[in-house]
Design a protein around this motif. Sequence first.
Motif, PDB file in Angstrom:
ATOM      1  N   ILE A   4       0.813  -1.175   0.028  1.00 23.78           N
ATOM      2  CA  ILE A   4       0.002  -0.101  -0.085  1.00 23.78           C
ATOM      3  C   ILE A   4       0.711   1.177  -0.063  1.00 23.78           C
ATOM      4  CG2 ILE A   4      -1.798   1.208   1.382  1.00 23.78           C
ATOM      5  CD1 ILE A   4      -2.849  -1.373   2.292  1.00 23.78           C
ATOM      6  N   LEU A   5       1.885   1.292   0.845  1.00 28.97           N
ATOM      7  CA  LEU A   5       2.956   2.390   1.055  1.00 28.97           C
ATOM      8  C   LEU A   5       3.634   2.390  -0.308  1.00 28.97           C
ATOM      9  CD1 LEU A   5       4.500   1.916   4.520  1.00 28.97           C
ATOM     10  CD2 LEU A   5       2.902   3.912   3.678  1.00 28.97           C
ATOM     11  N   GLU A   6       3.967   1.530  -0.954  1.00 31.17           N
ATOM     12  CA  GLU A   6       4.549   1.744  -2.287  1.00 31.17           C
ATOM     13  C   GLU A   6       3.853   2.337  -3.296  1.00 31.17           C
ATOM     14  OE1 GLU A   6       6.257  -2.281  -3.521  1.00 31.17           O
ATOM     15  OE2 GLU A   6       7.800  -2.147  -1.854  1.00 31.17           O
ATOM     16  N   ARG A   7       2.363   1.851  -3.664  1.00 31.32           N
ATOM     17  CA  ARG A   7       1.436   2.179  -4.480  1.00 31.32           C
ATOM     18  C   ARG A   7       1.357   3.737  -4.245  1.00 31.32           C
ATOM     19  NH1 ARG A   7      -3.814  -0.735  -4.244  1.00 31.32           N
ATOM     20  NH2 ARG A   7      -2.803  -1.619  -2.401  1.00 31.32           N
ATOM     21  N   TYR A   8       1.406   4.059  -2.781  1.00 28.72           N
ATOM     22  CA  TYR A   8       0.923   5.539  -2.492  1.00 28.72           C
ATOM     23  C   TYR A   8       1.922   6.279  -2.888  1.00 28.72           C
ATOM     24  CZ  TYR A   8       0.757   9.843   0.196  1.00 28.72           C
ATOM     25  OH  TYR A   8       1.030  11.132   0.625  1.00 28.72           O
ATOM     26  N   GLU A  32      10.726  14.412  -0.197  1.00 30.04           N
ATOM     27  CA  GLU A  32      11.715  13.027  -0.406  1.00 30.04           C
ATOM     28  C   GLU A  32      12.110  12.766   0.968  1.00 30.04           C
ATOM     29  OE1 GLU A  32      13.824  10.112  -2.455  1.00 30.04           O
ATOM     30  OE2 GLU A  32      12.445  11.823  -3.410  1.00 30.04           O
ATOM     31  N   HIS A  33      12.614  13.636   1.863  1.00 33.86           N
ATOM     32  CA  HIS A  33      13.038  13.400   3.186  1.00 33.86           C
ATOM     33  C   HIS A  33      11.777  12.581   3.874  1.00 33.86           C
ATOM     34  CE1 HIS A  33      13.525  13.993   7.545  1.00 33.86           C
ATOM     35  NE2 HIS A  33      14.785  13.541   7.190  1.00 33.86           N
ATOM     36  N   ALA A  34      10.683  13.088   3.636  1.00 35.32           N
ATOM     37  CA  ALA A  34       9.611  12.442   4.344  1.00 35.32           C
ATOM     38  C   ALA A  34       9.419  10.907   3.765  1.00 35.32           C
ATOM     39  CB  ALA A  34       8.234  13.106   4.389  1.00 35.32           C
ATOM     40  N   LYS A  35       9.277  10.908   2.586  1.00 37.92           N
ATOM     41  CA  LYS A  35       9.158   9.784   1.845  1.00 37.92           C
ATOM     42  C   LYS A  35      10.031   8.668   2.403  1.00 37.92           C
ATOM     43  CE  LYS A  35      10.263   8.332  -2.564  1.00 37.92           C
ATOM     44  NZ  LYS A  35      10.052   8.446  -4.074  1.00 37.92           N
ATOM     45  N   ALA A  38       9.703   7.447   5.831  1.00 36.36           N
ATOM     46  CA  ALA A  38       8.469   6.580   5.886  1.00 36.36           C
ATOM     47  C   ALA A  38       8.905   5.141   5.534  1.00 36.36           C
ATOM     48  CB  ALA A  38       7.302   7.008   5.225  1.00 36.36           C
ATOM     49  N   ARG A  39       9.776   5.104   4.464  1.00 36.00           N
ATOM     50  CA  ARG A  39      10.034   3.884   3.968  1.00 36.00           C
ATOM     51  C   ARG A  39      11.252   3.292   4.947  1.00 36.00           C
ATOM     52  NH1 ARG A  39       9.219  -0.144   0.870  1.00 36.00           N
ATOM     53  NH2 ARG A  39      11.030  -0.974  -0.083  1.00 36.00           N
ATOM     54  N   MET A  40      12.159   4.047   5.655  1.00 36.12           N
ATOM     55  CA  MET A  40      12.983   3.378   6.639  1.00 36.12           C
ATOM     56  C   MET A  40      11.943   2.794   7.914  1.00 36.12           C
ATOM     57  SD  MET A  40      15.930   5.392   8.441  1.00 36.12           S
ATOM     58  CE  MET A  40      15.090   5.986   9.754  1.00 36.12           C
ATOM     59  N   GLU A  41      11.210   3.565   8.395  1.00 38.37           N
ATOM     60  CA  GLU A  41      10.297   3.133   9.199  1.00 38.37           C
ATOM     61  C   GLU A  41       9.591   1.938   9.121  1.00 38.37           C
ATOM     62  OE1 GLU A  41       7.463   6.033  10.239  1.00 38.37           O
ATOM     63  OE2 GLU A  41       8.912   7.521  11.274  1.00 38.37           O
ATOM     64  N   VAL A  42       9.161   1.583   7.820  1.00 35.35           N
ATOM     65  CA  VAL A  42       8.388   0.462   7.247  1.00 35.35           C
ATOM     66  C   VAL A  42       9.275  -0.539   7.313  1.00 35.35           C
ATOM     67  CG1 VAL A  42       7.305  -0.678   5.073  1.00 35.35           C
ATOM     68  CG2 VAL A  42       6.709   1.292   5.984  1.00 35.35           C
ATOM     69  N   LEU A  43      10.672  -0.555   6.800  1.00 39.99           N
ATOM     70  CA  LEU A  43      11.812  -1.492   6.769  1.00 39.99           C
ATOM     71  C   LEU A  43      12.032  -1.899   8.101  1.00 39.99           C
ATOM     72  CD1 LEU A  43      14.056  -0.109   3.702  1.00 39.99           C
ATOM     73  CD2 LEU A  43      12.567  -2.117   3.725  1.00 39.99           C
ATOM     74  N   GLN A  44      12.198  -0.973   8.924  1.00 41.10           N
ATOM     75  CA  GLN A  44      12.456  -1.272  10.419  1.00 41.10           C
ATOM     76  C   GLN A  44      11.640  -2.195  11.164  1.00 41.10           C
ATOM     77  OE1 GLN A  44      13.370   2.572  12.108  1.00 41.10           O
ATOM     78  NE2 GLN A  44      15.762   2.315  11.672  1.00 41.10           N
ATOM     79  N   ARG A  45      10.245  -1.722  10.932  1.00 38.09           N
ATOM     80  CA  ARG A  45       9.082  -2.553  11.395  1.00 38.09           C
ATOM     81  C   ARG A  45       9.026  -4.065  10.721  1.00 38.09           C
ATOM     82  NH1 ARG A  45       5.080   0.802  10.527  1.00 38.09           N
ATOM     83  NH2 ARG A  45       4.659  -0.006   8.689  1.00 38.09           N
TER      84      ARG A  45
END
Length: 182
Positions: A4-8, A32-35, A38-45
């Motif tokens: 879902i995050l990737e599609r967004y 870009e920083h926010a993106k 968010a990606r880093m948080e998903v990967l860490q989770r």
Amino acid sequence: MERILERYERYSYAERQLKEPDPDSPASWTLEHAKLKARMEVLQRNQRHYMGEDLDTLSMKELQNLEHQLDDSLKHIRRRKNQLMNESISELQKKDKALQEQNNFLAKKIKEREKEAAAAMEQQQNHNLNSSGYDNMGMGSFNNSNEMYRVEKEGAAAAAAAVTQHQNQFSNPVMPTWMLHS
């Protein structure tokens, strides 16, 4: 969740491309920083989930998906491990075969040298018999043929005993030679 995050991100990126003409603007860097954050948080989770941590928030379907991913990963890991083990076994078998061939070659060499030593010993004893016959008899001949047979028989017996002793030294590596000749 990740999909879902990737599609967004894809849709928002496509929208931004249409709206943002300047990629070096501070607004694009902020986005870009926010993106990336968010990606880093998903990967860490996801990493914590793979480690078996923070599973309380996952639904049954998410847990099943996680389990399926871990099973697939484990299959790949085991397949690679088995491949490496088979390669190692194959290499060890090649080394074993080479060592067996070398062992057989050395065993043949030992037998050849034992034969050479026995022949040399026999030749030496024959030489000793002949020289002692010349010294004792003057002309090198025995007056009595029985005496000649006895000396030859004793010399052959001594040579056979020496060869047997030499063979025993190499044929029984577990027992010392002093225990073999008691």
